[in-house]
Write an enzyme that holds these catalytic residues in place. Sequence first.
Site, short mmCIF file in Angstrom:
data_model
loop_
_atom_site.label_atom_id
_atom_site.label_comp_id
_atom_site.label_asym_id
_atom_site.label_seq_id
_atom_site.Cartn_x
_atom_site.Cartn_y
_atom_site.Cartn_z
N ASP A 46 -3.06 47.95 12.66
CA ASP A 46 -3.09 46.54 13.04
C ASP A 46 -2.75 45.66 11.84
OD1 ASP A 46 -4.51 44.48 15.20
OD2 ASP A 46 -4.83 43.87 13.12
N TYR A 51 -1.01 38.19 7.43
CA TYR A 51 -1.47 39.10 6.37
C TYR A 51 -0.44 39.24 5.26
CZ TYR A 51 -4.78 40.77 9.97
OH TYR A 51 -5.75 40.88 10.95
N LYS A 76 0.73 40.11 14.88
CA LYS A 76 0.26 38.88 15.51
C LYS A 76 1.16 37.71 15.11
CE LYS A 76 -4.38 40.69 14.66
NZ LYS A 76 -4.04 41.59 13.54
N HIS A 109 -2.15 35.04 17.39
CA HIS A 109 -3.28 35.21 16.47
C HIS A 109 -4.44 34.26 16.77
CE1 HIS A 109 -4.09 36.80 12.14
NE2 HIS A 109 -5.14 36.89 12.89
#
Length: 287
Positions: A46, A51, A76, A109
């Site tokens: 994931d 990120y 996401k 997200h």
Amino acid sequence: MILEENYTLSNGVEIPKLGLGTWMIDNDEVAEVVKDALEIGYRHIDTAQAYQNESGVGDGIKESDIAREDIFVTTKIAAELKSYGEAAASIDESLKKMGLEYIDLIIIHSPKPWAEFHGEDHYLEGNKEVWKALEEAYQAGKVKAIGLSNFEKVDVENILEYCTVKPMVNQVLAHISNTPHDLIQYSEDNDILVEAYSPMGHGELFKNEKVKEMAEKYDVSIPQLCIRYGLQLGLLPLPKSGNPEHIKSNAEVDFSISEEDMEFLKNMEKIEDYGDASVFPVYGGEM
């Protein structure tokens, strides 16, 4: 063994019951972490645009000895993107960064930009536009499944009333002492699998004496107890770690929590606030 077990999404796609979160793992380090996890037996990774490690995750997948079709990859769409054009472009950008022909699951997200996460505006129209982009990517085969993250009931209803393809997943903050039972039930009633990010409560559950005592009772670690708790609720936990020993230990959850102890854990007093709670939902990972 949990790493060999799957849930089946509403469209028939199988998703491994345990995933590896990659929040706050640097892009130049995450490839090794991903390869370690895949070697241990994980098949579900994931990540997220937020990120900033999608390319490293993609490198880890390509450099592993595991066939691409045997790995389930989630990313996401950034919470700040609330138009069709931005969302569609970001999907293509994620595919490019990861170097993959398709992504197994892409989710929104958050229904709100992070700077407005606690605001009253739910961006209902913007989320419909993002969902349109996801549906088109799904129909085009760029993604195998589509879903949501941090969506409350009102946000999910907005998508269900609009969509031609129903969301398959809602990834939410869920852990011992903070389990959104009503949202979980609502999601399940609509054939939406609930993924549980931060199953250890951003590390706060390590400080809880009742959780510690319960883990000792079952002769397991606190993370193992927390992950097992989520699994027994029918959730899909996403613990994050960059440590191979912890990654391996987090998957060693072949035990059962009694019904009595599950009731105790489900009704535990909520742990104290994490501090700057507005930050934590951004990433959906585990400290």
